[in-house]
Write an enzyme that holds these catalytic residues in place. Structure first.
Site, mmCIF file in Angstrom:
data_model
loop_
_atom_site.group_PDB
_atom_site.id
_atom_site.type_symbol
_atom_site.label_atom_id
_atom_site.label_comp_id
_atom_site.label_asym_id
_atom_site.label_seq_id
_atom_site.Cartn_x
_atom_site.Cartn_y
_atom_site.Cartn_z
ATOM 1 N N GLY A 12 0.832 -1.135 -0.075
ATOM 2 C CA GLY A 12 0.126 -0.033 0.055
ATOM 3 C C GLY A 12 0.742 1.374 -0.067
ATOM 4 O O GLY A 12 2.012 1.407 0.407
ATOM 5 N N ARG A 16 -1.935 8.349 3.834
ATOM 6 C CA ARG A 16 -2.408 9.374 5.104
ATOM 7 C C ARG A 16 -0.876 9.789 5.631
ATOM 8 O O ARG A 16 -0.888 10.596 6.506
ATOM 9 C CB ARG A 16 -3.473 8.603 5.987
ATOM 10 N N GLN A 76 2.820 -6.728 -6.264
ATOM 11 C CA GLN A 76 1.580 -6.411 -6.578
ATOM 12 C C GLN A 76 1.356 -5.093 -7.189
ATOM 13 O O GLN A 76 1.633 -4.004 -6.688
ATOM 14 C CB GLN A 76 0.633 -6.410 -5.231
ATOM 15 N N GLY A 141 -12.235 -3.750 10.562
ATOM 16 C CA GLY A 141 -13.239 -4.833 9.927
ATOM 17 C C GLY A 141 -13.706 -5.332 11.316
ATOM 18 O O GLY A 141 -13.055 -5.548 12.379
ATOM 19 N N GLU A 156 -16.094 -5.311 6.789
ATOM 20 C CA GLU A 156 -15.453 -3.954 6.672
ATOM 21 C C GLU A 156 -16.363 -2.957 7.200
ATOM 22 O O GLU A 156 -17.427 -2.807 6.895
ATOM 23 C CB GLU A 156 -14.756 -3.712 5.278
ATOM 24 N N ASN A 229 -0.912 4.756 10.261
ATOM 25 C CA ASN A 229 -1.557 5.225 8.922
ATOM 26 C C ASN A 229 -1.299 6.855 8.782
ATOM 27 O O ASN A 229 -1.260 7.378 7.659
ATOM 28 C CB ASN A 229 -3.039 5.191 9.068
ATOM 29 N N ARG A 441 58.749 26.004 12.555
ATOM 30 C CA ARG A 441 58.200 26.964 12.256
ATOM 31 C C ARG A 441 59.312 28.143 12.348
ATOM 32 O O ARG A 441 60.573 27.935 12.581
ATOM 33 C CB ARG A 441 57.358 27.232 13.314
#
Ligand code: UD1
Ligand code: CA
Length: 456
Positions: A12, A16, A76, A141, A156, A229, A441
Site C-alpha cells: 500500500g 495518509r 503487486q 473490520g 469492513e 496510517n 616554524r
C-alpha cells in the site's frame, strides 16, 4: 509450528502519511517499521518470509534487502486489496501454514504470535483470525459471530450496517491459514463490495462456509496491533516501542534517569549499572558495558563501548572504546575510531578511522583522522592531522609516549617516532626520529623600537 511461512503485506501507498517515503519504510526508533514485523516473524521460527510490495517497490525492496537477509518479495502492481495482495505471492502459499501480517503494525510481539499459533493448532482450524476488543472500532473490520458465538465473517467498516458498526471486537489483520484452505478461498474471491477490492477478510467467511473449522483468537493488548496510517500514529508507536525497550533495560539493571527522553533501539545491549542521562539516542547494534555514564544529550550509533566509560554530550558513529576512557563534552567519534583504555578524548575533538592506544590524551580542539596513535601520547590543544592532500587520504603514525605540541599540523604521510616531541605551532612534513624534538616554524624576530619608528 513446523512449515510456517509468513506473508507480510506492504504494497500500500500509505496516502495518509503525506510523505514521499513509502509507509512501511518510516522509522520507529532506528528501524523501518516493516523490519519489526520481519524480526517478529523470524523469532516465531518462520521458515520463509515473503513481503508483498507495490507502491515504490524498488525502494522498499532495496532497503529491506540491505537490512534483512532471507526475505523474498512478491510484486503487486496494482493495489486491488489485501486478498489480491496475498494472491500475488503465487506458489509461495501452496503448502504449509501461512501466517499473514501487515507491514504497518510494528508493535506486534513474537510471544503473542506464538500463543496465536498454538491456539490455531490446538483448535485444528483451517484459519484463525487474531481479533481484539477496542473502545473505538472505527476503521477496523468487525468480527461477526452468530448467536451461538460461532464465527460468521468479517465485515469492513464501509460495508457494515449500523448495528454491525457497534461491535467492538475487530480484526487486527493477522491470520494463520492452512495453505489449501487459503488457496481454495482466494480462487473464489470477488470484489463486489464498497471499495471494489479483493478483501482477504472474505476468505475467512468462504472457509467457514465450506464447513472447515474457523475461529477468532483475541489478542490482549490492543497496542500491539496499532496500524500506522499517519504521522501522529507513528509518534505514538515510537513512544510505545521506546517505553517497552527502556522498561526491559531498566529491569535488567540499567539506570535511565528520564525514560521519556531516552530513545534506545531494540538491538542495543547495555550492561548493568550503566547510567543513561536524558536526551540520549542509542541506535543500531550498539553494545555498552557495565557502569558507564552516558549523556546527557549523546547520540551513539552501532558502537562498542566497554565497562566504566564516560561519554558526555557527544556523538559516536561506529566507534569502539575500551574501558575507563572518557569522551567529551562535544566530541565526535566517526566510523572506525578505535579508542583504547584510560584514554581521554576531550572537548571539540574529532576522531576518524584512527587507533588511539591506551593512556593517550587528546584533550581539546583536535582532529585525528586516518592515524595510528600509540600509548600515552599527549596531544596539545589544536593539533590537526592533515590527512587529505586533495586527492588521497594518507596516514599519520605517532609512537608511544610522543608529545605533540599545541597547534601542530602533522602533514600525512608522516611518522612521529616513540618519545619524540613536536614544538608548538609546527607544521611537520618530515618523519621525526625517536626521542628528538622537531621544530618546524620560523624563528621569532623582535624588532626593537618598532612602534615608535612606524608612528603607531
Ligand atoms: C485491514 C482489514 C481490516 C482490519 C485492518 C487492521 C481488509 C479488507 N481489511 O483494513 O479488517 O481491521 O486491516 O489494521 O483486509 N495492502 C496491500 N495491498 C493492497 C491493499 C493493502 O499490500 O492492495 C497492505 C497495506 O500496505 C497494509 C495492509 O495491507 O500494510 C492493510 O491494508 P490497509 O489498506 O491498511 O487495510 P485496512 O483498511 O486497515
Ligand atoms: Ca491499516
Amino acid at each position: 509450528m513446523s512449515d510456517l511461512k509468513v506473508v507480510i503485506l506492504a504494497a500500500g501507498q500509505g496516502t495518509r502519511m503525506k510523505s514521499d517515503v513509502p509507509k512501511v519504510l518510516h522509522k520507529v526508533l532506528d528501524k523501518p517499521m516493516v523490519e519489526y514485523v520481519i524480526d517478529a516473524s523470524k523469532e516465531v521460527g518462520a521458515k520463509d518470509i515473503c513481503v508483498v510490495i507495490g507502491h515504490q517497490s524498488a525502494m522498499v525492496k532495496s532497503i529491506i534487502k540491505d537490512r534483512c537477509d532471507d526475505v523474498s518479495f512478491a510484486l503487486q502492481k496494482e493495489q486491488l486489496g489485501t486478498g489480491h495482495a496475498v494472491m500475488q505471492t503465487g506458489d509461495f502459499i501452496n503448502e504449509g501454514n501461512i501466517l499473514v501480517l501487515c507491514g504497518d503494525t510494528p508493535l506486534i510481539k513474537a510471544e503473542t504470535i506464538k500463543e496465536f499459533l498454538e491456539y490455531h493448532e490446538k483448535e485444528g482450524n483451517a484459519v484463525t483470525v487474531m481479533s481484539m476488543c477496542v473502545d473505538e472500532p472505527t476503521g477496523y473490520g468487525r468480527i461477526i459471530h452468530d448467536k451461538y458465538g460461532a464465527f460468521l465473517r468479517i465485515t469492513e467498516e464501509k460495508d457494515a450496517t449500523e448495528e454491525e458498526r457497534k461491535i467492538c471486537e475487530v480484526n487486527t489483520g493477522v491470520y494463520i491459514f492452512k495453505a489449501e484452505a487459503l488457496c481454495e478461498a482466494l480462487g473464489k474471491l470477488k470484489n463486489d463490495n464498497a471499495q471494489n477490492e479483493y478483501y482477504l477478510t472474505d476468505t475467512v467467511e468462504l472457509i467457514a462456509q465450506s464447513g472447515k473449522n474457523v475461529s477468532a483468537f483475541m489478542g490482549k493488548d490492543a497496542d500491539e496491533f496499532m496500524g500506522i496510517n499517519n504521522k501522529l500514529q507513528l509518534s505514538r508507536a515510537i513512544a510505545v516501542m521506546r517505553d517497552r525497550i527502556n522498561t526491559r533495560l531498566m529491569l535488567d539493571g540499567v539506570t535511565i534517569t528520564d525514560p521519556s527522553s531516552t530513545y534506545i533501539g531494540s538491538d542495543v545491549k547495555i550492561d548493568r549499572d550503566t547510567i543513561i542521562y536524558p536526551g540520549c539516542m542509542i541506535e543500531g547494534k550498539t553494545e555498552i558495558g557495565k557502569s558507564c555514564i552516558i549523556g546527557p544529550n549523546t547520540k551513539i550509533t552501532t558502537s562498542k563501548i566497554d565497562d566504566c566509560v564516560t561519554i558526555l554530550t557527544s556523538v559516536l558513529d561506529r566507534a569502539e572504546i575500551k574501558s575507563m576512557t572518557t569522551v567529551g563534552p562535544f566530541a565526535y567519534l566517526r566510523p572506525d575510531s578505535k579508542i583504547g583504555e584510560h584514554v581521554r578524548i576531550g572537548d571539540f575533538v574529532e576522531i576518524k578511522n584512527s587507533t588511539i592506544d591506551d593512556g593517550t590524551k587528546v584533550s581539546h580542539l583536535t582532529y585525528v583522522g586516518d592515524s595510528d596513535v600509540g600509548k600515552c601520547v599527549n596531544f596539545g590543544c589544536g593539533t590537526v592531522t592533515v590527512n587529505y592532500d586533495g586527492k588521497t587520504k594518507n596516514r599519520c603514525k605517532i609512537g608511544d609516549g610522543a608529545f605533540i605540541g599545541c597547534n601542530t599540523n602533522l602533514v600525512a604521510p608522516v611518522e612521529v617516532a616513540p618519545g619524540a616531541y613536536t614544538a608548538a605551532g609546527s607544521t611537520i612534513t618530515e618523519n621525526v626520529p625517536e626521542d628528538s624534538l622537531a621544530i618546524a616554524r620560523s624563528r621569532q624576530e623582535n624588532k626593537e623600537g618598532w612602534r615608535k619608528k612606524s608612528n603607531k
